[in-house]
Design an enzyme around this catalytic site. Structure first.
Site, short mmCIF file in Angstrom:
data_model
loop_
_atom_site.label_atom_id
_atom_site.label_comp_id
_atom_site.label_asym_id
_atom_site.label_seq_id
_atom_site.Cartn_x
_atom_site.Cartn_y
_atom_site.Cartn_z
CB SER A 471 -0.93 0.00 1.21
OG SER A 471 -0.16 -0.06 2.41
CB SER A 541 -0.82 -3.86 12.42
OG SER A 541 -0.53 -2.66 11.74
#
Lengths: 628, 301
Positions: A471, A541
């Site tokens: 990302s 995460s």
């Protein structure tokens, strides 16, 4: 190194000898806009016969349709040389002019009156012994008069001549002149000028410039030029402590090692003992070298090369002095700064500080107060804007040698430089050192996070990047780290891959292992932030509760959750590590976005759209939003 | 106790300090060498600044191919005498196109053979600091220039955006591609330069001294016929006149003055009595008001 000429045997030799005997006075002109500074200097040049025929011709030509005196010349055209200045009829920058009389040589800094060019006025003041403060007889003491006078005192100009100009426009009125002088004297009282002389003049008409004007019989004091020719401004520098900043190490061959520089004050002779500021080691001067031969003694203002009697470690930036009269050597001091840049000064920002030949990273650790330059009133402030003056404490990354500015302008005046643009942001004058390295004691404090943070001049914090693989988390973290480091901040990036290769190499990708992975990383981030660092954590995460756990572990440390929101198809198309391909092929299991879910944060501190904007501008936006 | 320095000793020490600051602060400094009297003073100061070391940077001469022959001879002799590293640069594109001041006009010629040539030489040498002999008393826009004058990547000067320069603390920091022009004799006047040359016995090009030379007079300016390239106008014949030069440059663009001053004392006396400014003999300054400022914004020294 003497420039005395051969025995005078001709008229020319005599004349040249007189030329070199002349002393030099450097002064500046300041005051408000339109008070006739440029006209005054033009007048001084004209009256000392320095305006030449070809200049006069073009001047008369350009003076048509302008305010002129009997000579038919607009004298301000002599000095306002930039096109923009002529167009707007103002002075933008300092212009240096030269003229001489039979008694003295003069270098004049003509400085701008407009408020936005106050910094240029400070520049002109820094090399001047005396200032002409101009006042328009019709307008009296103005804000800019006060501002400039205050800056003169800040820069340490000790001699002031109050020139009340355009006296012809108030019919040579004595009462008005007296009123202005009384008001100015009252204002200047706390500024510590050594001499203050006042003259009523008309620069345009030449009254009281070279000689007493018949139009003002009431004025019995000395006219302007005779006063400038006579005033004694030099303080005997030889009486002051010896200071020699090393500028350049002179090594033509293995047998010669000299230290080149200019004596900043005092004097030194061969055989004298000196101390090196940084190492406090002694040495003896064995030679003072110049191209014209060795000399026995060097004094204030002389550029020489010193050779010592022993091998000592000295480099550019070192300061030599005598034992018993050493400069201060410290990494903290109080100073007054005048800010010269549109971008304000903030406590905690890191700059480069240059003092003499020393260049060190430095931080304004505390903004004590701002001084209103119009009223001399001191007020609390959180920043210093363009043309403002403030009293601050400064911490440098390593100790530097200095003197209080009041004792020595050359070893007590510094500039601050922007670490990214390299622009000169401001100038400062040191008032006193805050910790003397020569009697270092352990101070009464516990070394805790606050102390470490203040030492680094930054706010320790954890910036936690979450988002899909690919990302842009690590790229943004990298860009941000580069920018922060360039600004002198201390950061560290914890990256999923790096940590898994070491600390967490015993962990797999089951849910329990993932939670343990995050727990360990969050604990490491907390320790690093406690050590004073800005920690950038770049981890996928994917689970909300993992991120909540990390935030809890951080405790009272600032924790910023940054969600890099990039659509899965974009990440997969990028596939920087080829992982998506392998996950699709079934070679990797539990891969976020493919066969393991990503839970978008419900309330992130910041969202960055990784597909909508350049990574650099995302990093910049994040930087702008952080409290550093 | 030391005696107070004279005016000239003060100027000399300040210039030496500036030259040392350049050597200590920049990766690749260079010194512009124009062969004129100011350059001769600058060279002398640089020798003093670094003695007993050699000058730690090269000297650069931008050769327009129209310099006086005596200047080039002097340049070679001086480089040999003092053993400095001399770089000679000519704009070869200009040579290829036959650019000259007669057919192309003084301003276009200057732009190509001087300004562009200088930019080429500075880019080729990747110099981050170029030292020049400009003085603040020469021309109005120069009066405003800093000692360390910052230039952007295209060598342009932005007069409204100069760095404040306080005391003798010089900001020598640069970003990649930027450069600095440094003027160690900013605060010297023409008289200071001459008295220094006299008292220090500094060699200068003989063209400064009066002697009979072949000249033609054009609209009040005396141009020396230094070689056969000067196209004579109809009715013009060079005649011998006793002349000298107050400033040196390209011979077709540099006016001589009628003078009998053949040694330094008489030059100085004549200069003191003279009522015209030093650069008047240069045909490029008087093009238009603000022309020097414009040239500097384009990268001219």
């Amino acid at each position: 190194m003497s420039l005395s000429l051969a025995t005078p045997n001709t008229d020319l030799d005599l004349w040249l000898a007189q030329q070199t005997e002349k002393s030099l006075l450097r002064f500046l002109t300041c005051g408000s806009v339109d008070d006739g500074k440029s006209t005054l200097i033009g007048r001084l040049l004209y009256d000392s016969q320095l305006v030449l025929d070809d200049q006069l011709a073009s001047l008369r030509n350009e003076s048509r349709n302008r305010m002129v005196g009997e000579e038919g010349i607009d004298f301000s055209l002599l000095v306002d040389g930039l096109t923009a200045e002529r167009e707007q009829g103002i002075t933008i920058d300092v212009a240096y002019r030269f003229f001489s009389t039979d008694k003295r040589k003069f270098i004049v800094a003509d400085t701008p009156g407009h408020e936005q060019y106050t910094r240029n006025m400070a520049t002109g003041a820094s090399n001047a012994d005396l200032a002409l403060v101009l006042i328009d007889a019709r307008k009296g003491v103005l804000t800019q008069t006060r501002r400039h006078s205050f800056i003169l005192s800040l820069i340490g100009v000790k001699h002031v001549v109050l020139v009340v100009n355009k006296i012809d426009l108030v019919d040579y009125d004595q009462a008005g002149f007296d009123r202005i002088v009384t008001e100015y004297r009252a204002f200047a009282e706390p500024l510590g000028f050594k001499t203050l002389h006042a003259v009523p003049v008309s620069a345009l008409r030449g009254d009281n410039i070279l000689a007493k004007s018949a139009k003002m019989p009431w004025f019995s004091d000395t006219p302007l030029v005779p006063y400038l020719e006579a005033i004694e401004v030099t303080e005997d520098q030889a009486e002051r402590p010896f200071r020699f900043p090393v500028q350049w190490v002179n090594r033509p061959n293995l047998d010669f090692r000299g230290f080149s520089g200019t004596v900043a004050s005092g004097s030194i002779a061969t055989g004298d003992e000196v101390l090196i500021a940084s190492s406090r080691k002694p040495a003896v001067i064995s030679r003072i070298v110049t191209m014209d031969g060795d000399i026995e003694r060097a004094g204030d203002g002389q550029a020489v090369t010193l050779v010592l009697d022993r091998e000592v470690d000295i480099s550019r930036g070192d300061l030599l002095s005598r034992p018993g009269e050493t400069p201060e050597y410290s990494n903290q001091f109080q100073a007054r700064v005048i800010w010269m840049h549109e971008q304000p000064a903030f406590p905690g920002r890191s700059y480069l500080l240059k003092l003499g030949s020393q260049l060190v990273p430095a931080t304004i650790t505390d903004l004590k107060f701002r001084t209103n330059v119009n009223t001399l009133e001191q007020t609390a402030a959180t920043k210093v804007d363009l043309n403002e003056v403030a009293t601050v404490t400064i911490a440098t990354d390593k100790p530097i040698a200095f003197d209080p500015y009041a004792k020595n302008g050359l070893t007590g005046g510094f500039i601050l430089i922007d670490r990214l643009s390299n622009a000169t942001l401001g100038a400062g004058t040191i008032e006193f050192g805050l910790r003397r390295a020569q009697n270092l004691t352990y101070q009464e404090f516990d070394v805790n996070r606050d102390v470490r943070a203040r030492l680094k001049g930054q706010k320790p914090q954890i910036i936690w990047f979450t988002g899909l693989s690919g990302s842009g988390k690590s790229s943004i973290a990298n860009l941000l780290e580069k920018r922060l480091t360039a600004e002198g901040k201390h950061c560290y990036i914890l990256d999923g891959d790096n940590v898994r290769h070491g600390l967490n190499k015993d962990l797999g990708f089951t849910e329990a292992a993932r939670i343990e992975n995050i727990r360990r990383v969050a604990e490491v981030a907390r320790l690093m932030a406690d050590a004073g660092l800005i920690v950038l954590v770049s981890f996928i995460s994917p689970f909300e509760k993992e991120r909540r756990l990390a935030r809890e572990i951080a405790g009272d440390i600032d924790f910023m959750e940054v969600y890099v929101d990039t659509p899965l198809e974009v990440c997969e198309a990028r596939d920087p590590k080829g992982l998506y391909k392998r996950a699709r092929a079934g070679e990797i299991t539990n891969f976020t976005g493919i066969d393991s879910p990503f839970e978008p944060p419900s309330a992130p501190d910041m969202v960055l759209h990784g597909a909508a904007e350049e990574l650099v501008s995302l990093a910049d936006r994040l930087h702008g939003w952080l409290k550093l | 106790m030391t005696t107070r320095l004279t005016h000239l000793e003060t100027l000399e020490a300040e210039s030496i300090e500036i030259l040392r600051e350049v050597a200590a602060s920049f990766e690749r400094p260079v010194m512009m060498y124009s062969i004129g009297k100011d350059s001769s003073v600058l060279l002398h100061l640089a020798r003093k600044a670094f003695y007993p070391s050699k000058i730690p940077f090269p000297l650069l001469h931008v050769d327009t191919t129209f310099k006086f022959r005596e200047m080039i001879a002097f340049r070679e002799r001086t480089a040999e005498d003092y053993g400095f590293d001399l770089i000679r640069h000519t704009n070869q594109d200009g040579v290829r196109d036959g650019i000259n001041p007669f057919d192309h006009g003084s301003s276009r010629y200057t732009d190509i053979m001087k300004t562009a040539a200088l930019r080429q030489a500075l880019n080729a040498g990747k110099y981050d600091a170029a030292i020049g002999g400009a003085r603040r008393d020469e021309e109005k826009s120069r009066a405003k220039e800093r000692v360390f004058s910052h230039r952007n990547a295209s060598h342009a000067w932005d007069p409204k955006n100069q760095r404040p320069e306080l005391w003798r603390v010089f900001n020598t920091r640069l970003n990649p591609g930027e450069s600095m022009r440094v003027f160690p004799i900013s605060n010297w006047t023409e008289l200071d330069v001459w008295t220094y040359i006299y008292s220090e016995n500094i060699p200068i090009v003989p063209l400064y001294f009066a002697k009979p030379r072949p000249v033609v007079e054009r609209s009040g300016t005396l141009i020396m016929v230094d070689d056969e390239r000067l196209p004579l106008r109809s009715g013009e014949t060079p005649r011998m006149e006793t002349v000298r030069f107050r400033t040196l440059g390209c011979y077709p663009l540099t006016g001589a003055i009628r003078s009998t001053a053949s040694d330094l004392p008489s030059i100085i006396m004549e200069m003191q009595a003279s009522r015209t400014s030093e650069r008047e003999g240069r045909l490029i300054d008087s093009d238009s008001a603000g022309s020097m400022e414009k040239k500097k914004q384009e990268g001219y020294f």
